[in-house]
Design a protein around this motif. Structure first.
Motif, mmCIF file in Angstrom:
data_model
loop_
_atom_site.group_PDB
_atom_site.id
_atom_site.type_symbol
_atom_site.label_atom_id
_atom_site.label_comp_id
_atom_site.label_asym_id
_atom_site.label_seq_id
_atom_site.Cartn_x
_atom_site.Cartn_y
_atom_site.Cartn_z
ATOM 1 N N UNK A 1 0.886 -1.173 0.000
ATOM 2 C CA UNK A 1 0.000 0.000 0.000
ATOM 3 C C UNK A 1 0.918 1.216 0.000
ATOM 4 N N UNK A 2 0.698 2.152 -0.906
ATOM 5 C CA UNK A 2 1.636 3.292 -0.988
ATOM 6 C C UNK A 2 1.378 4.341 0.086
ATOM 7 N N UNK A 3 1.624 3.959 1.336
ATOM 8 C CA UNK A 3 1.326 4.852 2.458
ATOM 9 C C UNK A 3 2.598 5.467 3.045
ATOM 10 N N UNK A 4 3.748 5.152 2.471
ATOM 11 C CA UNK A 4 5.005 5.694 3.001
ATOM 12 C C UNK A 4 6.149 4.890 2.416
ATOM 13 N N UNK A 5 7.379 5.234 2.830
ATOM 14 C CA UNK A 5 8.531 4.494 2.304
ATOM 15 C C UNK A 5 8.549 3.065 2.856
ATOM 16 N N UNK A 6 9.062 2.144 2.062
ATOM 17 C CA UNK A 6 9.201 0.758 2.524
ATOM 18 C C UNK A 6 10.368 0.701 3.517
ATOM 19 N N UNK A 7 10.185 0.001 4.625
ATOM 20 C CA UNK A 7 11.319 -0.189 5.535
ATOM 21 C C UNK A 7 11.927 -1.579 5.304
ATOM 22 N N UNK B 1 0.068 -2.208 -6.748
ATOM 23 C CA UNK B 1 0.015 -1.115 -5.771
ATOM 24 C C UNK B 1 -1.405 -1.022 -5.243
ATOM 25 N N UNK B 2 -1.552 -1.261 -3.957
ATOM 26 C CA UNK B 2 -2.893 -1.291 -3.353
ATOM 27 C C UNK B 2 -3.228 0.111 -2.855
ATOM 28 N N UNK B 3 -3.704 0.916 -3.794
ATOM 29 C CA UNK B 3 -3.919 2.340 -3.507
ATOM 30 C C UNK B 3 -5.385 2.666 -3.249
ATOM 31 N N UNK B 4 -6.167 1.664 -2.804
ATOM 32 C CA UNK B 4 -7.597 1.985 -2.632
ATOM 33 C C UNK B 4 -7.884 2.652 -1.289
ATOM 34 N N UNK C 1 -0.035 8.120 0.285
ATOM 35 C CA UNK C 1 0.801 9.300 0.501
ATOM 36 C C UNK C 1 1.428 9.673 -0.831
ATOM 37 N N UNK C 2 1.315 10.927 -1.175
ATOM 38 C CA UNK C 2 1.773 11.369 -2.490
ATOM 39 C C UNK C 2 3.271 11.069 -2.696
ATOM 40 N N UNK C 3 3.602 10.513 -3.839
ATOM 41 C CA UNK C 3 4.998 10.208 -4.180
ATOM 42 C C UNK C 3 5.463 8.866 -3.648
ATOM 43 N N UNK C 4 4.655 8.268 -2.758
ATOM 44 C CA UNK C 4 5.103 7.049 -2.096
ATOM 45 C C UNK C 4 5.152 5.843 -3.054
ATOM 46 N N UNK C 5 4.180 5.753 -3.962
ATOM 47 C CA UNK C 5 4.153 4.616 -4.892
ATOM 48 C C UNK C 5 5.428 4.608 -5.733
ATOM 49 N N UNK C 6 5.800 5.763 -6.269
ATOM 50 C CA UNK C 6 6.989 5.854 -7.126
ATOM 51 C C UNK C 6 8.234 5.457 -6.315
ATOM 52 N N UNK C 7 8.324 5.975 -5.074
ATOM 53 C CA UNK C 7 9.516 5.672 -4.267
ATOM 54 C C UNK C 7 9.564 4.196 -3.898
ATOM 55 N N UNK D 1 12.840 -7.801 -9.709
ATOM 56 C CA UNK D 1 12.219 -7.588 -11.022
ATOM 57 C C UNK D 1 10.868 -8.299 -11.019
ATOM 58 N N UNK D 2 9.967 -7.796 -11.815
ATOM 59 C CA UNK D 2 8.638 -8.404 -11.858
ATOM 60 C C UNK D 2 8.166 -8.531 -13.291
ATOM 61 N N UNK D 3 7.170 -9.385 -13.473
ATOM 62 C CA UNK D 3 6.672 -9.674 -14.821
ATOM 63 C C UNK D 3 5.461 -8.799 -15.116
ATOM 64 N N UNK D 4 5.486 -8.188 -16.260
ATOM 65 C CA UNK D 4 4.341 -7.387 -16.698
ATOM 66 C C UNK D 4 4.271 -6.054 -15.987
ATOM 67 N N UNK D 5 3.273 -5.266 -16.351
ATOM 68 C CA UNK D 5 3.135 -3.943 -15.739
ATOM 69 C C UNK D 5 2.668 -4.035 -14.291
ATOM 70 N N UNK D 6 2.964 -2.994 -13.533
ATOM 71 C CA UNK D 6 2.482 -2.919 -12.148
ATOM 72 C C UNK D 6 0.972 -2.694 -12.204
ATOM 73 N N UNK D 7 0.224 -3.471 -11.452
ATOM 74 C CA UNK D 7 -1.236 -3.264 -11.442
ATOM 75 C C UNK D 7 -1.583 -2.219 -10.380
ATOM 76 N N UNK D 8 -2.282 -1.195 -10.830
ATOM 77 C CA UNK D 8 -2.736 -0.154 -9.897
ATOM 78 C C UNK D 8 -4.154 -0.538 -9.473
#
Ligand code: GLU
Length: 318
Positions: free
Chosen positions: A16-22, A47-50, A54-60, A71-78
């Motif tokens: 969930x893009x709620x902050x940086x991954x630790x 990315x479980x953004x439902x 937090x803004x910018x968190x998904x990209x980071x 590495x992962x296969x295929x596009x990231x599912x939003x």
């Protein structure tokens, strides 16, 4: 129409893009990747953004995952891109009688949930069996307040058993959990089941804080005609007080560790030691050191993380 992708099975990581991954999150991601790859599966990202974002968190998060060599296969599912599919599935569940409207406020639930025989945190059943005339008047009352009912799952069973590669067969109660909130948003417990199926996921690896939810999610999958996945609930990372690791605990994210002079290889090595592998400086070192049998002996005890405090932390550890 099948809800399941027909490709080879897959493992996944679904932050969930709620902050940086630790480092605890990175460790779960690495384990998910290792487990999928060493069992010949694809590995997919979502990315479980439902919920809260937090803004910018998904990209980071994605940058950090790539930085550690994932590495992962295929596009990231939003996840929010799937709202229509989620709502369609709710319509199917309604049609088959597996949904009921719930008019309760949080306070109503808190009060009723303290009644005996309601498993801790479970819905007490208040709105499960109301007559249509009571429903009509409850709907009117809510509408007058500008609110709409939530939708809850009506499970056909009261408990369900899942198979977990670390915990064995786990039987747990199946709650009437919310599948659509009163603001119309789709709930995680529904979305996760549908999106795993959509991405062809048949191996669900994640933190063991979600083990208690697995039987209910799996029962919902069954109702939707989705094959049961295999679960792998891995231990969480905790701080030295035994509390779930968080950013405030010190240098626990990649940027924090870079600032202390750590390299990605140092971080991978640190995570490796937490799963009993010494000297692994990359994901490829880790995958050479660990086969499926070794992964299955992963300790169930949490990883207690003492964040490094000085620039030489990496060197001192080695
Ligand atoms: N998105 C959830 C989290 O970041 C994980 C959900 C799952 O893996 O099923 O905690």
């Amino acid at each position: 129409m099948s809800l399941v992708s027909s490709a080879v099975g897959a493992g996944r990581f679904a932050p969930s893009p709620t902050g940086d991954l630790h480092v605890g999150n990175l460790r779960t991601a690495i384990l998910a990747w290792l487990w999928a790859r060493c069992t010949g599966r694809r590995f997919v990202m979502r990315l479980e953004d439902i919920d809260r974002v937090r803004s910018g968190s998904a990209e980071r998060q994605l940058e950090d995952l790539q930085a550690i060599g994932l590495n992962w296969d295929g596009p990231v599912l939003i996840q929010t891109s799937r709202t229509k599919a989620h709502k369609d599935a709710i319509a199917v569940l309604m049609e088959s009688g597996h949904v009921f409207e719930c008019y309760c406020s949080r306070k109503d639930i808190r009060t009723a949930a303290s009644a005996p025989h309601t498993p801790y945190g479970h819905y007490p059943g208040t709105c499960a069996d109301l007559s249509e005339s009571v429903r009509r008047s409850k709907r009117r009352e809510l509408a007058a307040l500008g609110r709409a009912p939530a939708l809850r799952f009506r499970p056909p069973v009261s408990e369900w058993t899942v198979t977990d590669e670390l915990h064995g067969n786990v039987t747990g109660p199946v709650d009437s959990f919310v599948i659509q909130r009163s603001d119309g948003a789709v709930a995680y417990n529904l979305a996760v089941v549908l999106d795993d199926a959509f991405q062809g996921v048949d191996q669900v690896l994640r933190g063991d804080d979600l083990l208690a939810q697995a039987p209910a999610q799996s029962a919902l999958a069954h109702v939707l005609g989705i094959p049961q996945p295999t679960y792998v609930h891995v231990p969480l990372a905790l701080n030295s007080d035994g509390v779930r690791l968080a950013k405030r605990d010190g240098a626990v994210t990649l940027p924090d560790l870079y600032a202390l002079g750590w390299s990605v290889a140092d971080v991978v090595e640190w995570i490796g030691t937490s799963i009993s592998v010494r000297g692994a400086r990359s994901l490829s070192d880790l995958s050479q050191a660990l086969d499926y049998e070794a992964l299955r002996t992963l300790e169930l005890a949490p990883w207690i993380v003492e964040p490094p405090t000085d620039k030489n932390g990496a060197v001192q550890r080695a």
